[in-house]
Structures are given as structure tokens and as C-alpha cells.
Design a protein around this motif. Structure first.
Motif, mmCIF file in Angstrom:
data_model
loop_
_atom_site.group_PDB
_atom_site.id
_atom_site.type_symbol
_atom_site.label_atom_id
_atom_site.label_comp_id
_atom_site.label_asym_id
_atom_site.label_seq_id
_atom_site.Cartn_x
_atom_site.Cartn_y
_atom_site.Cartn_z
ATOM 1 N N TYR A 113 0.853 -1.194 0.000
ATOM 2 C CA TYR A 113 0.000 0.000 0.000
ATOM 3 C C TYR A 113 0.886 1.240 0.000
ATOM 4 O O TYR A 113 1.867 1.294 0.753
ATOM 5 N N GLY A 114 0.557 2.213 -0.835
ATOM 6 C CA GLY A 114 1.389 3.409 -0.952
ATOM 7 C C GLY A 114 0.598 4.697 -0.794
ATOM 8 O O GLY A 114 -0.638 4.707 -0.854
ATOM 9 N N LEU A 115 1.330 5.787 -0.573
ATOM 10 C CA LEU A 115 0.745 7.115 -0.389
ATOM 11 C C LEU A 115 1.580 8.141 -1.147
ATOM 12 O O LEU A 115 2.802 8.074 -1.108
ATOM 13 N N PHE A 116 0.920 9.067 -1.840
ATOM 14 C CA PHE A 116 1.623 10.229 -2.372
ATOM 15 C C PHE A 116 1.378 11.387 -1.402
ATOM 16 O O PHE A 116 0.217 11.661 -1.050
ATOM 17 N N THR A 117 2.447 12.063 -0.994
ATOM 18 C CA THR A 117 2.333 13.160 -0.028
ATOM 19 C C THR A 117 2.633 14.499 -0.701
ATOM 20 O O THR A 117 3.210 14.543 -1.796
ATOM 21 N N GLY B 49 0.365 16.506 3.713
ATOM 22 C CA GLY B 49 -0.963 15.972 3.368
ATOM 23 C C GLY B 49 -0.846 14.894 2.308
ATOM 24 O O GLY B 49 0.229 14.629 1.763
ATOM 25 N N LEU B 50 -1.995 14.281 2.017
ATOM 26 C CA LEU B 50 -2.001 13.154 1.084
ATOM 27 C C LEU B 50 -2.604 13.563 -0.257
ATOM 28 O O LEU B 50 -3.677 14.154 -0.324
ATOM 29 N N THR C 107 -2.519 14.248 7.238
ATOM 30 C CA THR C 107 -1.213 13.592 7.127
ATOM 31 C C THR C 107 -1.387 12.082 7.364
ATOM 32 O O THR C 107 -2.387 11.647 7.939
ATOM 33 N N PRO C 108 -0.389 11.288 6.951
ATOM 34 C CA PRO C 108 -0.484 9.841 7.207
ATOM 35 C C PRO C 108 -0.577 9.525 8.696
ATOM 36 O O PRO C 108 -1.226 8.547 9.075
ATOM 37 N N ALA D 208 8.267 15.397 4.389
ATOM 38 C CA ALA D 208 8.939 14.508 5.352
ATOM 39 C C ALA D 208 9.158 15.197 6.702
ATOM 40 O O ALA D 208 8.999 14.566 7.757
ATOM 41 N N ASP D 209 9.496 16.489 6.678
ATOM 42 C CA ASP D 209 9.761 17.188 7.944
ATOM 43 C C ASP D 209 8.526 17.179 8.833
ATOM 44 O O ASP D 209 8.581 16.876 10.025
ATOM 45 N N VAL D 210 7.360 17.486 8.225
ATOM 46 C CA VAL D 210 6.107 17.533 8.990
ATOM 47 C C VAL D 210 5.730 16.135 9.492
ATOM 48 O O VAL D 210 5.393 15.943 10.670
ATOM 49 N N ILE D 211 5.818 15.162 8.596
ATOM 50 C CA ILE D 211 5.329 13.811 8.915
ATOM 51 C C ILE D 211 6.233 13.128 9.939
ATOM 52 O O ILE D 211 5.758 12.548 10.921
#
Lengths: 384, 120
Positions: free
Chosen positions: A100-104, A109-110, A258-259, A285-288
Motif C-alpha cells: 500500500y502506498g501514499l503520495f504526499t 498531506g495526502l 497527514t499519514p 517529510a519534515d512535517v510527517i
């Protein structure tokens, strides 16, 4: 009364199964630019229950199928290139497996969720219908220097879900029975070359079957000829995935979630987290990664209404029966035929996210008690 | 004799009181109902007021008050078992009884022939 009208539209795109849907008596509606079956004569309730008891066949050809090949010829180079736009460890996916993947985005956000498979010499992605053109542009912008990208938006995609899916598919392609959850293989189904994954969006064991457009109708009919298989529309697809606790992009996850807030930390493997071999390096990446440390301020949770009234997407959540400002929102909700009552998901403050916490959802001006519940509402039957 | 509205309700009028429900066509279009919310006895509505709510697996819909009047009784049986609306929409699946403000208001509603022509 305001019954749902038949709004089939000739200007909409059609999948390779469009004429089959009409022949089966489907009620059609516009979805992501396609004329899609919302339900068949069986009806949403029975379609849902049949999928959990036998097998359901879903047309998901509107979704986007994309192949990515590294110009170097090494699949791993394509996987590492894709990691620049997703927090998922694509290079960690073994040959013949999917993840399963996610584009951020830069805010964490997603932009979409998807499935990505390692097909040996290339990657195979399935992305959401409503996002597929943007996803293709996103992939081309980030990867075209190092990879060949092939959109296969005309291919067919059939989901076969439920406890009878294995017997129905293996009657036509015996090797299907050997596959485990999240395996991806090329199979020959009644003479047609198919890319098959053992996965789905219902909480049931099952398969997603990618076919050349010209083979899709014939294979769908061959599967429907099995007594255990019924055609299932998008209405039951939604209630099935809701009971299974699976996110619908655009409802439960979007550009503002966010994830970590979406309770999808499990989708970001250790290699991409702080201290991992390939830490960060994806949009936001910094936020997540900071949210992994501090915890999110809000969290996606399951919600179980106390009464019989369904609580639907958009309902505001309150911490008290009267007064105060909303503390959260329902993002998906309806009646769960297998759960036997209303079920929902939504975002609540982390401090109010413990299972058993009672909140109130505003429905037609009344505040109805609703309790934070463990997801999923029904136990999945994946063949691990 | 039954009367019908453009919003797919039927009315059976006896002694100034209309028994109101939704038509078989509406019930079929909505699909299996899972929740019904009815007005309480004594509630007053204008024509077109939101008298009731029905929900299927996938959506909620309003049932409008077909004519001005006062609710004298609601059918608890369909609250307990909403599937009665699907299985017997013009019988056991009735919604409420409405004491009409003006019985003559019903003259403007459709008869069965006109309603059938509208949905065909």
C-alpha cells in the motif's frame, strides 16, 4: 420523496464492462468521469452480504494502472526513484509482492493512495480514478529522467472479493489458489493474459485482475457464470470498505490530512522513518516525521453510533450533548449490513481518541451519542 | 381511492384523515431501507414540510408532508423494521396519518393513472 435519479450520461467515459452493466440491469451513475454501476437489481444490502458470504465481482476499470520501468533496466532504480514522491519503502517490496502506498505533498498531506507491485523488471501501480491524471503527471515530473512511464488507463480491472473468490478464480486459473495476500502474478485466465494480485478493498480475501480491455468482458462473464459470484456495484463497495476500516481518498484522507493523523503510520516502513536507511526524502517529510515523535493533534478513528440512525460524512462531532464548538468531523458513515447497524469513521482530537470515548454527532439538528470504536468493524479474512 | 404526489407519496383519505406512505416506485428507487424517522402525533406541517426521514445503506432522503395538516398517528412498525416499507409500501409500510387542514386540498393531487404516467 427524492429518490435517486438515473443520471447516466453519454458524455462520460465507459469501462470495458459498460455494456455488461446495462445488460445486468445496473443503475448507473457518474463517478470520477465514468458511467459506473452504483447497484444491480439485487440491491446494495444483498450485494454487500453476498460479497461476505460468496463472492462479488466489481468493475474497477476506472482506476488508473501505471507501469514504471527504469531506463537502467534495474527495477530497484525505479523503486528508489519513486521513493522521492512517496514515504513508502518501495525498494523493500520483494519480487511478486505489492504494498500500500501514499503520495504526499509538501505540507505532509495526502495527494492519493495506491498499490505498488514489484513485477521483476518494472513497477505496477494502481491509483484512484479521480486522481489518475494528476498522479501520472506527478510521476512523470519526478521520474521521467530515469524511467519510462506507461499509463494503461484503457486496461480493464476486475475485483473478485469474498470467501468464494479463490474457488471461482482457480476454476479458470488454478495457480490463483497458491497466491498469498498481497502476492502479484501473471496468470492465464481462460486464455487471457492477466496480472493478478491477491488483495482488494472489502476486508475479504480476494483478487484484483488486470486484463487487456478486449479480454475484460469475456473474463467477467466467465467469472459471473460461477453460481457463487454476483456483480456488485459501487454502493456496496463503499459499505464493505467502511466496515473494513479502509480509507476512501477524498473522504477519509485528502490533501489536508497527514499519514500520521490518518492512522496510516503502518504504511511508512522503518527504512523511511527517522533513523532508517532511507530516512525522509519525500514531500512533507519534515512535517510527517516530526508527527511520529510528537504525535498528531487529531486522529482518524472508528465511530459507532449508539442508536439506529446512520451518521454520515460531514456530520460534526461534539464533546458534549449541548453547547460548545465542534471537536471533529465524520468523514465516512452509513449503515453496515454485516455490522448490523450504523458505522462511521472520522477525525477527533487525540485526547478524545481512546476506544470507548463517547462523543455526540449532530444529525438533522440533534446530537446523537457516538462512541470511538476499534477498526475494523468486521474482521478481515485475508489469506496471509 | 389513492391520491399521489409528484414527490412519490400516496394518500388514502378517509373522514378527513390521510394515511400517507411512499410509492412502490419510490421504495424500489431508494433500495433497502435501514432507518426511518417519523413525526410525533400532534406535529403540524405545511404542504412540503420535512415530515420524515428515510435512510438506505447509502443515502438519506426526506419524506415531505403531502398536504397541510396535523399528525394524528405514526407507524412504529416501520421504525422497528424499516424493511416493511420495501416489502409492502402501500400496506403495512405506511408512514403516518395526517388530519388534513382542508380536505379539498387533495383534489389537486394525481390519481393512480396520472401518477403511473408520470413515472413511466
Amino acid at each position: 420523496m427524492d429518490p435517486i435519479s438515473d443520471n447516466s450520461n453519454a458524455e462520460l467515459s465507459k469501462t470495458p464492462l459498460h455494456s455488461l452493466h446495462l445488460e445486468l440491469g445496473a443503475r448507473m451513475m457518474a463517478f470520477a468521469g465514468y458511467d459506473m454501476p452504483i447497484q444491480y437489481p439485487l440491491g446494495v444490502m444483498k450485494e454487500h452480504l453476498h460479497t461476505r458470504a460468496g463472492a462479488g465481482l466489481f468493475d474497477v476499470s476506472h482506476m488508473g494502472q501505471i507501469l514504471i520501468r527504469a531506463k537502467s533496466g534495474d527495477q530497484r532504480d525505479a523503486a528508489l526513484a519513486l521513493e522521492a514522491i512517496t514515504p513508502v519503502a518501495v525498494a523493500g517490496v520483494g519480487e511478486g509482492r505489492q504494498r500500500y502506498g501514499l503520495f504526499t505533498n509538501e505540507a505532509g498531506g495526502l495527494e492519493d493512495d495506491f498499490m505498488v507491485a514489484n513485477r521483476g523488471d518494472h513497477l505496477y501501480l494502481v491509483v484512484n480514478a479521480a486522481c489518475k491524471h494528476e498522479d501520472l503527471a506527478r510521476i512523470e515530473a519526478a521520474l521521467s529522467a530515469t524511467c519510462e512511464i506507461e499509463a494503461q488507463f484503457d486496461r480493464g480491472l476486475i475485483a473478485l472479493q469474498g470467501p468464494a473468490a479463490e474457488s471461482a478464480l482457480s476454476a479458470l486459473a488454478p495457480q490463483a489458489a497458491e497466491m498469498k495476500f498481497m502476492d502479484v502474478r501473471e496468470l492465464t485466465i481462460d486464455g487471457a493474459r492477466a496480472i493478478v494480485s491477491r488483495s482488494g478493498y472489502s476486508g475479504e480475501d480476494g483478487y484484483e485482475i488486470s486484463l487487456d480491455a478486449m479480454d475484460t468482458d469475456r473474463i467477467a462473464r466467465a467469472l459471473l457464470a460461477d453460481d457463487s459470484v454476483e456483480a456488485i456495484g459501487l454502493g456496496a463497495r463503499d459499505s464493505l470498505r467502511l466496515e473494513a476500516g479502509l480509507c476512501l481518498y477524498g473522504n477519509d484522507i485528502d490533501q489536508t490530512t497527514t499519514p500520521v493523523e490518518a492512522n496510516l503510520k503502518w504504511a511508512i516502513q522503518k527504512a523511511r522513518r527517522t533513523g532508517g536507511d532511507r530516512e525522509g526524502g519525500f514531500p512533507g517529510a519534515d512535517v510527517i516525521l516530526k508527527q511520529f515523535e510528537t504525535g498528531p493533534e487529531r486522529l482518524r478513528v472508528g465511530l459507532q453510533p449508539a442508536g439506529k440512525a446512520p451518521v454520515r460524512a460531514g456530520a460534526e462531532l461534539f464533546s458534549a450533548e449541548s453547547g460548545g464548538s465542534p471537536v471533529g468531523t465524520v468523514t465516512s458513515g452509513g449503515f453496515g449490513p454485516s455490522a448490523g447497524g450504523p458505522v462511521a469513521m472520522g477525525y477527533v482530537p487525540t485526547a478524545l481518541s481512546d476506544v470507548g470515548t463517547t462523543l455526540f454527532a449532530e444529525v438533522r439538528g440533534k446530537r446523537l451519542p457516538i462512541t470511538v470504536a476499534a477498526l475494523p468493524f468486521v474482521q478481515p479474512t485475508y489469506k496471509r | 381511492m389513492l391520491k399521489f404526489t409528484e414527490d412519490h407519496e400516496w394518500l388514502k383519505i378517509e373522514n378527513g384523515v390521510a394515511t400517507v406512505g411512499i410509492t412502490a416506485h419510490a421504495a424500489e428507487q431508494l433500495g433497502d431501507l435501514v432507518f426511518v424517522e417519523l413525526p410525533e402525533a400532534g406535529a403540524k406541517f405545511d404542504k412540503g414540510g420535512d415530515a420524515s426521514t428515510v435512510e438506505s445503506v447509502k443515502a438519506a432522503s426526506d419524506v415531505y408532508c403531502p398536504l397541510a395538516g396535523e399528525i394524528v398517528e405514526s407507524n412504529q412498525a416501520i421504525v422497528d423494521d424499516p424493511s416493511l416499507v420495501n416489502s409492502d409500501p402501500t400496506g403495512e409500510g405506511w408512514f403516518f396519518k395526517l388530519k388534513l387542514d382542508n380536505v379539498s386540498d387533495a383534489d389537486a393531487l394525481m390519481d393512480e393513472t396520472a401518477y403511473q404516467a408520470m413515472i413511466d
